[in-house]
Write a protein that holds these residues in place. Structure first.
Motif, PDB file in Angstrom:
ATOM      1  N   HIS A   1      11.532  85.446  41.562  1.00  0.00           N
ATOM      2  CA  HIS A   1      12.199  84.159  41.519  1.00  0.00           C
ATOM      3  C   HIS A   1      12.463  83.783  40.074  1.00  0.00           C
ATOM      4  O   HIS A   1      12.267  82.646  39.677  1.00  0.00           O
ATOM      5  CB  HIS A   1      11.229  83.131  42.107  1.00  0.00           C
ATOM      6  CG  HIS A   1      11.881  82.258  43.081  1.00  0.00           C
ATOM      7  ND1 HIS A   1      11.382  82.045  44.321  1.00  0.00           N
ATOM      8  CD2 HIS A   1      13.019  81.553  43.016  1.00  0.00           C
ATOM      9  CE1 HIS A   1      12.167  81.246  44.978  1.00  0.00           C
ATOM     10  NE2 HIS A   1      13.178  80.935  44.209  1.00  0.00           N
TER      11      HIS A   1
ATOM     12  N   ASP B   1      23.133  83.511  46.652  1.00  0.00           N
ATOM     13  CA  ASP B   1      21.666  83.502  46.673  1.00  0.00           C
ATOM     14  C   ASP B   1      21.160  84.442  47.767  1.00  0.00           C
ATOM     15  O   ASP B   1      20.226  85.222  47.568  1.00  0.00           O
ATOM     16  CB  ASP B   1      21.196  82.062  46.940  1.00  0.00           C
ATOM     17  CG  ASP B   1      19.709  81.867  46.676  1.00  0.00           C
ATOM     18  OD1 ASP B   1      19.146  82.575  45.807  1.00  0.00           O
ATOM     19  OD2 ASP B   1      19.110  80.995  47.333  1.00  0.00           O
TER      20      ASP B   1
ATOM     21  N   HIS C   1      20.407  76.586  40.620  1.00  0.00           N
ATOM     22  CA  HIS C   1      20.022  76.458  42.036  1.00  0.00           C
ATOM     23  C   HIS C   1      18.509  76.544  42.272  1.00  0.00           C
ATOM     24  O   HIS C   1      18.022  76.005  43.260  1.00  0.00           O
ATOM     25  CB  HIS C   1      20.778  77.464  42.919  1.00  0.00           C
ATOM     26  CG  HIS C   1      20.138  78.820  42.996  1.00  0.00           C
ATOM     27  ND1 HIS C   1      20.351  79.792  42.062  1.00  0.00           N
ATOM     28  CD2 HIS C   1      19.273  79.347  43.889  1.00  0.00           C
ATOM     29  CE1 HIS C   1      19.654  80.864  42.390  1.00  0.00           C
ATOM     30  NE2 HIS C   1      18.977  80.624  43.492  1.00  0.00           N
ATOM     31  N   ASP C   2      17.779  77.226  41.384  1.00  0.00           N
ATOM     32  CA  ASP C   2      16.321  77.326  41.556  1.00  0.00           C
ATOM     33  C   ASP C   2      15.573  76.544  40.475  1.00  0.00           C
ATOM     34  O   ASP C   2      14.348  76.659  40.363  1.00  0.00           O
ATOM     35  CB  ASP C   2      15.875  78.799  41.508  1.00  0.00           C
ATOM     36  CG  ASP C   2      15.997  79.495  42.863  1.00  0.00           C
ATOM     37  OD1 ASP C   2      16.062  78.796  43.890  1.00  0.00           O
ATOM     38  OD2 ASP C   2      16.027  80.741  42.879  1.00  0.00           O
TER      39      ASP C   2
ATOM     40  N   HIS D   1      16.990  86.702  38.530  1.00  0.00           N
ATOM     41  CA  HIS D   1      17.539  86.376  39.863  1.00  0.00           C
ATOM     42  C   HIS D   1      18.652  85.345  39.707  1.00  0.00           C
ATOM     43  O   HIS D   1      19.752  85.507  40.243  1.00  0.00           O
ATOM     44  CB  HIS D   1      16.436  85.851  40.785  1.00  0.00           C
ATOM     45  CG  HIS D   1      16.948  85.032  41.946  1.00  0.00           C
ATOM     46  ND1 HIS D   1      17.703  85.574  42.964  1.00  0.00           N
ATOM     47  CD2 HIS D   1      16.849  83.707  42.231  1.00  0.00           C
ATOM     48  CE1 HIS D   1      18.029  84.615  43.824  1.00  0.00           C
ATOM     49  NE2 HIS D   1      17.535  83.475  43.403  1.00  0.00           N
TER      50      HIS D   1
HETATM   51 NI    NI Z   1      17.525  81.704  44.529  1.00  0.00          NI
END
Ligand code: NI
Ligand code: ADP
Length: 214
Positions: free
Chosen positions: A25, A121, A58-59, A29
Motif C-alpha cells: 500500500h 486502483d 486516493h490512498d 502503488h
Molecule cells: Ni489503492
C-alpha cells in the motif's frame, strides 16, 4: 501551475506520506495507479487534472494507514497548499471517496473521473502485481498463504469484508477474481482480462504444486 510541475510536487508529498510502508500500500502503488488512470483517461475522456490528482491522493487518507479517512485531511491539506480551486477540490475528494472496495456494498462511482480511478486502483490489485501485493499484504499481517480446510467466504458486506482475516489464497476468491467483472470502463475491462487470465493460471499452478500433481 503546469501539470508536470504539480504532479512532481504531489509525487514528492506521496513519497513522504508513505515512507516506510511495505504492506503493498505504498507510494509505488499510488504512482502505478496514477500512470494507469492517465492511460485510461486518454481513451475514456474525463477531466485529466481531477483524474490525476484523485489517483495520486486516493490512498493518502486510507483507513488502514491514517486516522483521517472521514475528513480526507491529508488530501485536502495538499490541495489547499497548491491553491486548487474549492470546487475542483470537492470533485477530487468525491472521486477519492468513491474508489474503495467494500465487498457487496461497493458502489459504482457517480462520475467518470471516480470510475477511472477506481478501475486503475483495481487493476493494480490483479495480475502479476496483484499476486505480489496479496502475498506481501498477507505476510505483513502474518496470514497463512493457504489452508485447504478454510473455504473462501463469498458475498461479504463492508463490515464482514473489513473484519475478515482469511488466507491469501482465499483473498483471490473473495476479491481479486471478482474485479474483472466490476471494471467500470471498457478500456479497464480490456486491461483486466489479461491480468485475470494470468491469476487463474497462477492459482491452477499453485494448486497443482500443493496437491503434488506437479
Ligand atoms: Ni489503492
Ligand atoms: P486499495 O486500498 O489499494 O484498493 P486494499 O487496501 O484493499 O487496496 O489492499 C491493498 C492490497 O493488499 C491489495 O493488493 C489487496 O489485494 C491486498 N489485500 C487486501 N486484503 C488482503 C487480504 N486479506 N489478503 C491478501 N491481500 C490482501
Amino acid at each position: 501551475m503546469k501539470e508536470q510541475q504539480l504532479f512532481s510536487t504531489v509525487e514528492a508529498y506521496i513519497r513522504q506520506l508513505f515512507a516506510g510502508e511495505s504492506s503493498g500500500h505504498d507510494a509505488e502503488h499510488t504512482l502505478r495507479v496514477y500512470r494507469t488512470a492517465l492511460r485510461i483517461q486518454q481513451e475514456e475522456g474525463g477531466d485529466r487534472l481531477i483524474v490525476g490528482l484523485a489517483a495520486l491522493l486516493h490512498d493518502a487518507d486510507d483507513r488502514k494507514l491514517f486516522n483521517t479517512a472521514d475528513t480526507l485531511a491529508n488530501a485536502r491539506a495538499f490541495l489547499s497548499a497548491q491553491n486548487i480551486a474549492p470546487d475542483t477540490t470537492e470533485q477530487i475528494c468525491a472521486a477519492i471517496r468513491s474508489v474503495s472496495f467494500k465487498g457487496t456494498d461497493t458502489q459504482r462511482p457517480a462520475t467518470l473521473e471516480g470510475c477511472i480511478v477506481q478501475d486503475a486502483d483495481r487493476l493494480d490489485a490483479i495480475g502479476a502485481i496483484g499476486i505480489a501485493r496479496a502475498f506481501a499484504y498477507g505476510g505483513a499481517k502474518g496470514r497463512a498463504m493457504h489452508l485447504p480446510d478454510q473455504p473462501p467466504q463469498l458475498h461479504m458486506n463492508a463490515a464482514q469484508y473489513a473484519a475478515n482475516q482469511g488466507t491469501t489464497i482465499n483473498h483471490f476468491y473473495e476479491k481479486l477474481l471478482l474485479l474483472e467483472n466490476l471494471m467500470n470502463t471498457p478500456t479497464a475491462r480490456r486491461l483486466a482480462h489479461a491480468r485475470h487470465l494470468y491469476m487463474e493460471s497462477f492459482l491452477s499452478e499453485f494448486m497443482d504444486e500443493w496437491e503434488g500433481r506437479r
